[in-house]
Design an enzyme around this catalytic site. Structure first.
Site, PDB file in Angstrom:
ATOM      1  N   ASP A  13       0.888  -1.163   0.000  1.00  0.00           N
ATOM      2  CA  ASP A  13       0.000   0.000   0.000  1.00  0.00           C
ATOM      3  C   ASP A  13       0.927   1.214   0.000  1.00  0.00           C
ATOM      4  O   ASP A  13       1.529   1.554   1.023  1.00  0.00           O
ATOM      5  CB  ASP A  13      -0.875  -0.052   1.269  1.00  0.00           C
ATOM      6  N   LYS A  76       3.038  11.023  -3.959  1.00  0.00           N
ATOM      7  CA  LYS A  76       1.805  10.504  -4.551  1.00  0.00           C
ATOM      8  C   LYS A  76       0.911  11.644  -5.062  1.00  0.00           C
ATOM      9  O   LYS A  76       0.052  11.427  -5.908  1.00  0.00           O
ATOM     10  CB  LYS A  76       1.074   9.692  -3.484  1.00  0.00           C
ATOM     11  N   GLU A 179      -7.235   0.751  -4.077  1.00  0.00           N
ATOM     12  CA  GLU A 179      -7.141   0.646  -2.616  1.00  0.00           C
ATOM     13  C   GLU A 179      -8.443   0.160  -1.969  1.00  0.00           C
ATOM     14  O   GLU A 179      -8.417  -0.781  -1.180  1.00  0.00           O
ATOM     15  CB  GLU A 179      -6.677   1.982  -2.032  1.00  0.00           C
ATOM     16  N   ASP A 205     -12.770   5.121   2.179  1.00  0.00           N
ATOM     17  CA  ASP A 205     -11.315   5.068   2.356  1.00  0.00           C
ATOM     18  C   ASP A 205     -10.738   6.489   2.303  1.00  0.00           C
ATOM     19  O   ASP A 205     -10.561   7.056   1.219  1.00  0.00           O
ATOM     20  CB  ASP A 205     -10.722   4.179   1.250  1.00  0.00           C
TER      21      ASP A 205
END
Ligand code: AMP
Length: 617
Positions: A13, A76, A179, A205
């Site tokens: 992850d 990211k 994810e 999430d």
């Protein structure tokens, strides 16, 4: 599902703020979250460059305040994006980002006294390398294959860039999975006994930098994503930023000093704000203390949970709007949801939980799954599924959807959709078009991704010309879009009359790294690794020498032994110990062998002195 890879294979992850790695364990029949060298189960996605080394993870994050301009995080938020699209973020980062080739953002750092430039892919690859090393240490074997997760709402170029980051890290990224889908796998395995009945689950999430929601049905061990929605730029860091702004304003009011343009002060304040935010998830009021935040002035204040909620309310409401959109897209009613699963560190915020619970008309939220680890857990499950010969791998099938509509520009600058969003993947869809002008020798095909009717307001993925010899108005062209299991797109077009065919090379035209560039970066990553190893060896040699000096000093101080050593030997040893201490204190730039040789020399000297004692020479 075709199994083609050999284990061990890991699930990573790769988070905006923290990353997590897991591996399927045959013995225990479950995925294991692997702790790092600090004993932590998640690792900060931070990379730092100093005058003599590169640091990744906890070590990098821990020195942020003293080295803000060379400590890189949030890769990211940069990956697969254009420089023009990250202007708001740039103002918040203490490190420098400039526009590189193809408007790709380049991160500037000072490493070993020299300026270095990195793409976000390279920074992410360093984090991936760290996660891989953590796994290798745990498994005591090399790891090549991995499943890496991305936010469901990542677009095509962000996915491709993440895959490139994996390649630079020397990993074979077997699959990129979303994810929330990975988290659903973790949920499904936890509820293993119930996987046969149909269950609708909603994954919420909210991580450090991205927000995703997915609606899935699970039946007979088949996980089908029905709809997904999200924002790749919404998460815990935005709440931190609001807190930072709040305290910067307060500091200005109280002290008449503006610290908004002081990177070092801001970084320390931001770290404290993250702690404040976490505390407010269980306390109603908390204090913040940052010593000498600027010019010796301390920042000391307090904040209530209610104030934190007030300054973030519009962001919380944005989250709920996205939840609503997901239900509209899916055509499902929220009352059909069996479990609302909370994932991502920021899903712990009580106000968000309350708003979500209100939306689901008071339904209890499912929080028995670890929100920080579920995604890596699911990725490890998927990795096991893709590998040959893994015993006890769960028998699951995963079907995901494409998060954004994909299409081409047609007359009137409109977007003509070929694959609508939330279409199950992998998928291939073909659509026929006619040329719009007479006597054109080529048809220009522009591929877009997004939901706006106007093509130019969407994300241009690439363009190419299909030769259409002497085509007149209305000449037929067939365009085929194909999305693979990673959610990555390929487009081909065919002139139906001449049979001319062309594939779009979106990859290169959209700034994706060419094969040569990836190769070069792999080489650079190996050079970095070699430098890290060299430094590790040097640190070890220095430690060994330090320890031995301590041992010898103790030996000389011990009268029983010391009185037996001849005064000449004692003086020689003593002088060498002093020299050794000086070497350690002042010669960080010496080569490793200098410390190793010095240690050997001293060891021989001491051994020979002790030998003389035993032999009574
Ligand atoms: P993730 O990307 O899932 O690792 O989430 C990281 C984000 O979760 C960071 O922004 C953290 O500050 C945030 N976070 C972690 N724990 C809490 C908490 N107890 N309350 C609020 N936010 C949290």
């Amino acid at each position: 599902m075709a199994k083609k890879y050999e284990g061990p294979a890991i699930g990573i992850d790769l988070g905006t703020t923290y990353s997590c790695v897991a591996v399927w364990q045959e013995q225990t029949n479950r995925a294991e979250i692997i702790h790092n060298d600090q004993g932590n189960r998640t690792t900060p996605s931070f990379v730092a460059f100093t005058s003599d080394q590169r640091l990744i993870g906890d070590a990098a994050k821990n020195q942020t305040a003293s080295n803000p301009s060379n400590t890189i995080y949030d890769a990211k938020r940069l990956i697969g994006r254009k420089y023009k699209d990250i202007q708001n973020d740039i103002q918040l980062w203490p490190f420098k980002v400039i526009a590189g080739d193809d408007d790709n953002p380049m991160i500037l750092v000072n490493y070993k006294g020299e300026e270095k430039r990195f793409l976000a892919e390279e920074i992410s690859s360093m984090v991936l390398t760290k996660m891989r090393e953590i796994a290798e240490k745990f498994l005591e074997s090399p790891v090549k294959n991995a499943v890496v997760t991305v936010p469901a709402y990542f677009n095509d170029s962000q996915r491709k860039a993440t895959k490139d980051a994996g390649s630079i890290a020397g990993l074979n990224v077997m699959r990129i999975i979303n994810e929330p889908t990975a988290a659903a796998l973790a949920y499904g395995l936890q509820k293993r006994t119930n996987c046969v009945e149909e269950r609708n689950i909603f994954i919420f999430d909210l991580g450090g930098g991205t927000f995703d929601v997915s609606l899935l049905t699970i039946k007979d061990n088949v996980f089908k994503v029905k709809a997904t929605a999200g924002d790749t730029h919404l998460g815990g860091e935005d709440f931190d930023n609001r807190l930072v702004n709040h305290f910067v304003e307060e500091f200005k009011r109280k002290n008449k000093v503006d610290i908004s343009a002081k990177p070092g002060s801001l970084r320390r304040l931001r770290n404290s704000c993250e702690r404040v935010k976490r505390t407010l998830s269980y306390a109603f009021v908390t204090t913040i203390e940052v010593d000498a935040v600027f010019q010796g002035i301390d920042l000391s204040s307090s904040i209530t949970r209610a104030k934190f909620e007030e300054i973030n309310m519009d962001l919380f409401e944005k989250c709920i709007d996205i939840v609503k959109r997901c239900f509209v897209d899916s055509g499902m009613d929220m009352s059909s949801v069996d479990d609302v699963v909370l994932i991502g560190g920021s899903s712990r915020i009580p106000k968000l939980q309350q708003l979500l619970q209100n939306f689901f008309k008071g339904k209890d939220l499912y929080s028995s799954i670890n929100p920080d680890e579920a995604v890596a857990y699911g990725a490890a499950v998927q990795a096991a599924l893709l590998c040959e010969g893994i015993k006890n791998a769960p028998n699951l099938v995963l079907q995901d959807v494409t998060p954004l509509s994909l299409g081409v520009e047609v007359i009137g600058e409109l977007m003509s959709i070929v694959i609508p969003r939330n279409t199950p993947i992998p998928v291939t869809m073909t659509k026929g078009y006619d040329t719009a002008v007479d006597n054109c020798s080529a048809a220009k095909i522009e591929v877009y991704e997004g939901e706006s009717l106007k093509a130019s307001e969407n994300n241009l993925l690439g363009l190419f010309n299909l030769p259409t010899p002497c085509a007149s108005h209305g000449h037929p062209i067939k365009i085929c879009f194909s999305i693979n299991e990673d959610g990555i797109l390929n487009v081909s077009a065919e002139d139906e009359n001449s049979g001319n065919k062309k594939d779009i090379t979106i990859t290169n035209e959209n700034g994706r790294l060419s094969r040569e560039k990836v190769e070069r970066m792999i080489q650079e990553a190996e050079n970095f690794k070699a430098e890290d190893t060299k430094l590790e060896q040097k640190v070890k040699a220095m430690n060994d020498l330090n320890e031995y000096l301590y041992h010898v000093k103790k030996l000389i101080a011990d009268n029983d032994v010391s009185s037996l050593i001849s005064p000449v030997d004692k003086l020689k040893i003593y002088t060498t110990v002093v020299k050794g201490q000086k070497l350690l204190d002042g010669n960080k730039h010496e080569e490793t062998h200098v410390f190793v040789d010095f240690l050997k020399e001293l060891q021989n000297m001491v051994d020979s002195a002790l030998y003389k004692i035993t032999k009574g020479v």
